[in-house]
Design an enzyme around this catalytic site. Structure first.
Site, PDB file in Angstrom:
ATOM      1  N   HIS A   1       7.291 -19.918  13.988  1.00 48.76           N
ATOM      2  CA  HIS A   1       7.368 -20.639  15.192  1.00 48.76           C
ATOM      3  C   HIS A   1       6.012 -20.663  16.071  1.00 48.76           C
ATOM      4  O   HIS A   1       5.360 -19.373  16.188  1.00 48.76           O
ATOM      5  CB  HIS A   1       8.566 -20.081  16.275  1.00 48.76           C
ATOM      6  CG  HIS A   1       9.895 -20.446  15.539  1.00 48.76           C
ATOM      7  ND1 HIS A   1      10.649 -19.437  14.850  1.00 48.76           N
ATOM      8  CD2 HIS A   1      10.711 -21.600  15.556  1.00 48.76           C
ATOM      9  CE1 HIS A   1      11.685 -19.761  14.546  1.00 48.76           C
ATOM     10  NE2 HIS A   1      11.835 -21.083  14.718  1.00 48.76           N
TER      11      HIS A   1
ATOM     12  N   THR B   1       3.746  -9.342   3.263  1.00 48.90           N
ATOM     13  CA  THR B   1       3.221 -10.381   4.367  1.00 48.90           C
ATOM     14  C   THR B   1       1.938 -10.751   3.914  1.00 48.90           C
ATOM     15  O   THR B   1       1.344 -11.546   4.769  1.00 48.90           O
ATOM     16  CB  THR B   1       2.513  -9.149   5.552  1.00 48.90           C
ATOM     17  OG1 THR B   1       1.640  -8.209   4.981  1.00 48.90           O
ATOM     18  CG2 THR B   1       3.910  -8.494   6.263  1.00 48.90           C
ATOM     19  N   LYS B   2       1.514 -10.598   2.636  1.00 48.66           N
ATOM     20  CA  LYS B   2       0.633 -11.636   1.963  1.00 48.66           C
ATOM     21  C   LYS B   2       0.604 -11.682   0.644  1.00 48.66           C
ATOM     22  O   LYS B   2       1.591 -11.096   0.202  1.00 48.66           O
ATOM     23  CB  LYS B   2      -0.907 -10.677   2.235  1.00 48.66           C
ATOM     24  CG  LYS B   2      -0.795  -9.498   1.727  1.00 48.66           C
ATOM     25  CD  LYS B   2      -1.910  -8.459   1.661  1.00 48.66           C
ATOM     26  CE  LYS B   2      -1.933  -7.172   1.319  1.00 48.66           C
ATOM     27  NZ  LYS B   2      -3.343  -6.302   1.520  1.00 48.66           N
TER      28      LYS B   2
END
Length: 266
Positions: free
Chosen positions: A176, A234-235
């Site tokens: 978001h 996260t990657k």
């Protein structure tokens, strides 16, 4: 379209047409009235929205753009509701009662989500595109979806052949825009939040461990990669790698031949 609203609309449409004329609409009352009814029936546009958007005063080009946006929104809402009804019907544990019911559930998922051949689906598996966005979901052959998996494909998701997703894992493909970081062209607009798409590709033979989470912004899980249970990814994860931890880090490499569950025949 609700019958009660439609009946009220028919009674009040002359008043709505007069209000449209006050906003600058130069057409006749009859033409405006027909337009209001037509847009409600075909696009779900309520009279209040017709007036607030001043649809009667738009040019042909502006009207065409708006109607296209409304049609996309209507189709997305239809798909969203159909998907919700499907998940309410088939995701429950009651489909574990017999092998016949389990086959029925599996076949329903394969058909509804256009999965490849020989996929397996256990109970509590959720596929959903949020914010009325018709995300694209592509699933290959021989994919295992264990119980209580939550998959968000809002930002588009590709799952390759031979992928295994263990129980309770979660995949997210949108974030978001709370701070105005992205251009409007990259955003999905709705009444509450602006969603930023983050497409993800999970390549052949990857293994997603139990209770692991693939966060928004991860673009790729490489071929033969293994994500350990409870990891927070996260990657991007390189091919033939084992990752673990929060945030997930590479802890080992594996031979490409160590995980070859699917072979493509030319």
């Amino acid at each position: 379209m609700t019958i009660s609203y439609f009946l009220r609309l028919l009674l009040r449409v002359p008043n709505y047409a007069k209000q449209s004329i006050k906003t600058g609409d130069k057409r006749s009352l009859v033409t405006i009235s027909k337009d209001i009814i037509s847009l409600y029936c075909n696009y779900g546009v309520k009279a209040s929205e017709y007036l607030s958007k001043r649809i009667g005063t738009l040019s042909d080009e502006e009207r065409g753009i708006l109607l296209h946006q409304l049609l996309v929104k209507k189709n997305s809402l239809k798909q969203y509701n159909e998907n919700r009804r499907f998940l309410v019907k088939y995701s429950g544990i009651e489909w574990e009662k017999s092998s016949k019911k389990r086959r029925c559930r599996k076949n329903a998922y394969i058909k509804h989500f256009h999965m490849g051949k020989h996929c397996q689906v256990q109970y509590g598996v959720i596929f959903i595109a949020e914010h009325l966005h018709a995300g694209k979901l592509t699933i290959g052959d021989n994919v295992l979806f264990a119980r209580d998996i939550d998959i968000d494909y809002t930002g588009d998701l590709v799952i390759g052949n031979g992928v295994s997703l263990a129980e309770g894992c979660k995949i997210l493909t949108h974030d978001h825009d709370y701070f105005g970081l992205y251009d409007d062209s990259e955003l999905i607009h709705n009444a509450t939040h602006r969603a930023h798409n983050t497409p993800l590709t999970i390549k052949d033979n990857a293994l997603i461990g139990a209770r692991s989470i693939i966060m928004p912004g991860v673009t790729e899980i490489g071929e033969n990669a293994m994500i350990s249970a409870g990891s927070v990814v996260t990657k991007p994860v390189p091919a033939n790698s084992i990752v673990a931890g929060n945030p997930a880090q590479i802890i080992n490499k594996i031979s490409p031949k160590a995980r070859t569950y699917f072979r493509h025949s030319e």
